[in-house]
Motif scaffolding. Structure first.
Motif, PDB file in Angstrom:
ATOM      1  N   ALA A 157      11.016   4.690  46.269  1.00 34.33           N
ATOM      2  CA  ALA A 157      11.481   5.127  47.770  1.00 34.33           C
ATOM      3  C   ALA A 157      12.994   6.050  47.306  1.00 34.33           C
ATOM      4  O   ALA A 157      13.278   6.522  48.628  1.00 34.33           O
ATOM      5  N   GLY A 158      13.235   6.082  46.303  1.00 37.41           N
ATOM      6  CA  GLY A 158      14.568   6.981  46.235  1.00 37.41           C
ATOM      7  C   GLY A 158      16.034   6.474  46.728  1.00 37.41           C
ATOM      8  O   GLY A 158      16.594   6.782  46.907  1.00 37.41           O
ATOM      9  N   VAL A 159      15.662   5.012  46.646  1.00 41.38           N
ATOM     10  CA  VAL A 159      17.095   4.349  46.865  1.00 41.38           C
ATOM     11  C   VAL A 159      17.328   3.542  46.058  1.00 41.38           C
ATOM     12  O   VAL A 159      16.800   2.879  45.167  1.00 41.38           O
ATOM     13  N   PRO A 160      18.887   3.065  45.859  1.00 43.48           N
ATOM     14  CA  PRO A 160      19.333   2.352  44.951  1.00 43.48           C
ATOM     15  C   PRO A 160      18.729   0.625  44.971  1.00 43.48           C
ATOM     16  O   PRO A 160      18.569   0.280  46.087  1.00 43.48           O
ATOM     17  N   PHE A 161      18.497   0.094  43.876  1.00 42.59           N
ATOM     18  CA  PHE A 161      17.828  -1.276  43.864  1.00 42.59           C
ATOM     19  C   PHE A 161      19.167  -2.153  43.915  1.00 42.59           C
ATOM     20  O   PHE A 161      20.235  -1.953  43.186  1.00 42.59           O
ATOM     21  N   GLN A 162      19.099  -2.972  44.770  1.00 44.26           N
ATOM     22  CA  GLN A 162      20.153  -3.918  44.975  1.00 44.26           C
ATOM     23  C   GLN A 162      19.471  -5.584  45.029  1.00 44.26           C
ATOM     24  O   GLN A 162      18.261  -5.848  45.720  1.00 44.26           O
TER      25      GLN A 162
END
Ligand code: FES
Ligand code: FES
Length: 166
Positions: A157-162
């Protein structure tokens, strides 16, 4: 025993072969095509080690005959990497998040996770656990497998993994 002609696509390549009608798809992949990434754990459709992607579905390849795969499009773990040779997000995720120990379940688990993320790009933890419930792992306790799939979903998704708080 008489053999039957099958034609199918495996990891993007056209395959034409002769198979005995009794040959299971997992044996065809491993023994005739030398694609040994899909593993044989139980041969009774329980463990999921033999999971491949077939025509957009996760399939336990010990549960069908090779002749039934005629005309289908199959992806095994050997076809999972990106076309430029880099690891698929799921492969990277399993490495980064320690989603494997012995690795026996891993090709089937990654193939199953691949289809899960095709169907649901942002699955909840419960949806991931349900989605991989047909794939058994005797080593990890599943926690890091779940984390790996969450990592891959974020990367795709192109978002940072948290990481969720414990
Ligand atoms: S070897 Fe196919 S499900 Fe176990
Ligand atoms: S990592 Fe060993 S069975 Fe899953």
């Amino acid at each position: 025993m008489a053999k039957t002609q099958v034609s199918l696509t495996v990891n993007g390549a056209q395959v034409d072969a002769l198979v005995e009608p009794r040959t299971l798809l997992i044996h065809f992949l491993r023994e005739q095509l030398s694609l040994t990434g899909a593993h044989i754990g139980c041969e009774t459709s329980h463990c999921g080690a033999c999971t491949v992607d077939l025509d957009g579905k996760s399939v336990k390849s010990c549960t069908m005959f090779a002749v039934q795969a005629n005309g289908t499009d199959i992806r095994t773990i050997e076809g999972m990497a990106n076309t430029d040779g880099t690891l698929h997000a799921l492969q990277e995720a399993f490495r980064e998040m320690h989603g494997l120990q012995c690795g026996f379940c891993t090709p089937g688990m990654i193939n199953r996770a691949y289809r899960l993320l095709q169907e649901n790009k942002n699955p909840s933890e419960a949806e991931i656990r349900m989605g991989i419930s047909g794939n058994l792992c005797r080593c990890t306790g599943y926690q890091n497998i779940v984390k790996s799939i969450q990592y891959a979903a974020a990367k795709l998704a192109g978002v940072p993994f948290q990481e969720a708080a414990e």
